[in-house]
Design a protein around this motif. Structure first.
Motif, PDB file in Angstrom:
ATOM      1  N   TYR A  32       0.833  -1.181   0.168  1.00  0.00           N
ATOM      2  CA  TYR A  32       0.037  -0.061   0.157  1.00  0.00           C
ATOM      3  C   TYR A  32       0.889   1.288   0.002  1.00  0.00           C
ATOM      4  O   TYR A  32       1.812   1.271   0.873  1.00  0.00           O
ATOM      5  N   PRO A  34       0.491   5.270  -0.087  1.00  0.00           N
ATOM      6  CA  PRO A  34       0.003   6.686  -0.064  1.00  0.00           C
ATOM      7  C   PRO A  34       0.850   7.778  -0.316  1.00  0.00           C
ATOM      8  O   PRO A  34       1.967   7.651  -0.256  1.00  0.00           O
ATOM      9  N   TYR A  36       0.986  11.947   0.621  1.00  0.00           N
ATOM     10  CA  TYR A  36       0.513  13.047   1.470  1.00  0.00           C
ATOM     11  C   TYR A  36       1.055  14.359   0.985  1.00  0.00           C
ATOM     12  O   TYR A  36       2.183  14.463   0.703  1.00  0.00           O
ATOM     13  N   GLY A  41       2.796  24.866   7.658  1.00  0.00           N
ATOM     14  CA  GLY A  41       2.135  24.927   8.814  1.00  0.00           C
ATOM     15  C   GLY A  41       0.936  24.134   8.969  1.00  0.00           C
ATOM     16  O   GLY A  41       0.080  24.415  10.020  1.00  0.00           O
ATOM     17  N   LYS A  42       0.533  23.185   7.998  1.00  0.00           N
ATOM     18  CA  LYS A  42      -0.761  22.497   7.986  1.00  0.00           C
ATOM     19  C   LYS A  42      -0.135  21.041   8.176  1.00  0.00           C
ATOM     20  O   LYS A  42       0.636  20.754   8.039  1.00  0.00           O
ATOM     21  N   ARG A  43      -1.658  20.280   8.381  1.00  0.00           N
ATOM     22  CA  ARG A  43      -1.363  18.864   8.564  1.00  0.00           C
ATOM     23  C   ARG A  43      -1.178  18.016   7.330  1.00  0.00           C
ATOM     24  O   ARG A  43      -1.586  18.356   6.175  1.00  0.00           O
ATOM     25  N   PRO A  44      -0.488  17.196   7.242  1.00  0.00           N
ATOM     26  CA  PRO A  44      -0.381  16.001   6.067  1.00  0.00           C
ATOM     27  C   PRO A  44      -1.651  15.680   5.871  1.00  0.00           C
ATOM     28  O   PRO A  44      -2.447  15.265   6.666  1.00  0.00           O
ATOM     29  N   LEU A  46      -3.597  13.057   2.893  1.00  0.00           N
ATOM     30  CA  LEU A  46      -3.849  12.113   1.897  1.00  0.00           C
ATOM     31  C   LEU A  46      -4.199  12.670   0.425  1.00  0.00           C
ATOM     32  O   LEU A  46      -5.448  13.214   0.406  1.00  0.00           O
ATOM     33  N   ASP A  49      -3.776   7.241  -3.381  1.00  0.00           N
ATOM     34  CA  ASP A  49      -2.844   6.165  -2.648  1.00  0.00           C
ATOM     35  C   ASP A  49      -3.106   5.115  -3.871  1.00  0.00           C
ATOM     36  O   ASP A  49      -3.990   5.241  -4.912  1.00  0.00           O
ATOM     37  N   PHE A  99       3.599   2.715   8.622  1.00  0.00           N
ATOM     38  CA  PHE A  99       3.989   3.423   7.572  1.00  0.00           C
ATOM     39  C   PHE A  99       5.193   3.920   7.696  1.00  0.00           C
ATOM     40  O   PHE A  99       5.634   4.261   8.759  1.00  0.00           O
TER      41      PHE A  99
ATOM     42  N   VAL B   4      -8.333  15.215  13.985  1.00  0.00           N
ATOM     43  CA  VAL B   4      -7.709  14.895  14.967  1.00  0.00           C
ATOM     44  C   VAL B   4      -7.275  16.499  15.632  1.00  0.00           C
ATOM     45  O   VAL B   4      -6.799  17.244  15.067  1.00  0.00           O
ATOM     46  N   TYR B  33      -1.477   6.803  16.438  1.00  0.00           N
ATOM     47  CA  TYR B  33       0.209   7.088  16.339  1.00  0.00           C
ATOM     48  C   TYR B  33       0.607   8.370  16.651  1.00  0.00           C
ATOM     49  O   TYR B  33      -0.048   9.532  16.625  1.00  0.00           O
ATOM     50  N   TYR B  35       3.934  10.623  15.645  1.00  0.00           N
ATOM     51  CA  TYR B  35       5.015  10.747  15.030  1.00  0.00           C
ATOM     52  C   TYR B  35       5.899  12.033  15.124  1.00  0.00           C
ATOM     53  O   TYR B  35       5.573  12.951  15.829  1.00  0.00           O
ATOM     54  N   LEU B  91       3.542  14.834  15.777  1.00  0.00           N
ATOM     55  CA  LEU B  91       2.199  14.748  14.878  1.00  0.00           C
ATOM     56  C   LEU B  91       1.545  13.564  15.618  1.00  0.00           C
ATOM     57  O   LEU B  91       2.025  12.680  15.939  1.00  0.00           O
ATOM     58  N   GLU B 103      -5.760   5.162   5.123  1.00  0.00           N
ATOM     59  CA  GLU B 103      -5.435   6.437   5.488  1.00  0.00           C
ATOM     60  C   GLU B 103      -5.122   6.843   6.635  1.00  0.00           C
ATOM     61  O   GLU B 103      -5.913   6.549   7.666  1.00  0.00           O
ATOM     62  N   LEU B 104      -4.063   7.819   7.028  1.00  0.00           N
ATOM     63  CA  LEU B 104      -3.943   8.019   8.372  1.00  0.00           C
ATOM     64  C   LEU B 104      -4.499   9.450   8.257  1.00  0.00           C
ATOM     65  O   LEU B 104      -4.524  10.344   7.360  1.00  0.00           O
ATOM     66  N   PHE B 106      -3.998  13.041  10.324  1.00  0.00           N
ATOM     67  CA  PHE B 106      -2.994  13.666  11.072  1.00  0.00           C
ATOM     68  C   PHE B 106      -3.780  14.877  11.819  1.00  0.00           C
ATOM     69  O   PHE B 106      -4.686  15.571  11.207  1.00  0.00           O
ATOM     70  N   GLY B 107      -3.156  15.365  13.013  1.00  0.00           N
ATOM     71  CA  GLY B 107      -3.568  16.569  13.547  1.00  0.00           C
ATOM     72  C   GLY B 107      -2.630  17.596  12.973  1.00  0.00           C
ATOM     73  O   GLY B 107      -1.829  17.264  12.086  1.00  0.00           O
ATOM     74  N   GLU B 108      -2.848  18.761  13.481  1.00  0.00           N
ATOM     75  CA  GLU B 108      -1.805  19.898  12.947  1.00  0.00           C
ATOM     76  C   GLU B 108      -0.503  19.912  13.523  1.00  0.00           C
ATOM     77  O   GLU B 108       0.126  20.653  13.236  1.00  0.00           O
TER      78      GLU B 108
END
Lengths: 111, 115
Positions: A32, A34, A36, A41-44, A46, A49, A99, B4, B33, B35, B91, B103-104, B106-108
């Motif tokens: 698998y 994926p 991202y 300044g932001k979250r990863p 998806l 994939d 991952f 999150v 998780y 990270y 993270l 899919e993960l 994520f938080g900020e």
């Protein structure tokens, strides 16, 4: 464990051109993959994939290809736009809950 | 659906001080998780929980890092004492059990600066 390498680390393209980011993995059991996108300044998040039983997958302007024999996969972005500017991470997973991430590619789209 | 949630977003401390980060995963997500993300690097796993059980903590520096996930929901990551090299973004991510997408979410992140 799995080792994921990602290239290039930085990429600049003109708006409207295509961008390609490549990743290789070491564990043939990975199934698998994926991708991202992380804006500053932001979250990863998806974006696309692919699983090992598929060679290519497309979603509008983005596509991912997978070559299991060579153990590499690539992200393709066509008709790039300024909002595509971000850091892109590839990842590989065997079990779907472990991952391993690449080191990231910082993409800049120049208007 | 709420994503999150992590707090604090930013933390500046002096070396040798303790620090704690909190994460609230998406409701119903059994896997959580933590990270570590250094500048210009991809996320590196510190610990993974399935419900309240830590199933992968092999990369957690246990001499100074600890984590818990009481009741299998919220989680806390603690560093004591912090060192200069701990400056990074921490993270938190979650995913539902038995998912097919992989899919993960994520938080900020919590950005730590150790002076």
């Amino acid at each position: 464990g799995e080792n994921v390498e990602q290239h290039p680390s930085t990429l600049s393209v003109q708006e409207g051109d295509s961008a390609v980011i490549k990743c290789t993995y070491s564990d043939s059991a990975s199934n698998y993959f994926p991708w991202y996108k992380q804006e500053l300044g932001k979250r990863p998040q998806l974006i696309i994939d692919i699983r090992s039983n598929v060679g290519e997958k497309k979603d509008q302007r983005i596509a991912v290809t997978l070559n299991k024999t060579a153990k590499h996969f690539s992200l393709h972005i066509t008709e790039t736009q300024p909002e595509d500017s971000a850091v892109y991470f590839c990842a590989a997973s065997v079990t779907g809950n472990q991952f391993y991430f690449g080191t990231g590619t910082s993409l800049t789209v120049i208007p | 659906e709420a994503g999150v949630v992590q707090s604090p977003r930013y933390k500046i401390i002096e070396k040798k001080q303790p620090v704690a980060f909190w994460c609230n995963p998406i409701s119903g997500h059994n896997t959580l998780y933590w990270y570590l993300q250094n500048l210009g690097q991809g996320p590196e796993l510190l610990i993974r929980y399935e419900n309240e059980e830590a199933v992968d903590d092999s990369q957690l520096p246990k001499d100074r890092f600890s984590a818990e996930r009481l009741k299998g929901v919220d989680s806390t990551l603690k560093i004591q004492p912090a060192e200069l090299g701990d400056s990074a973004v921490y993270l938190c991510a979650s995913s539902p059990r038995g998912q097919n997408t992989g899919e993960l979410f994520f938080g900020e992140g919590s950005r730590l600066t150790v002076l």
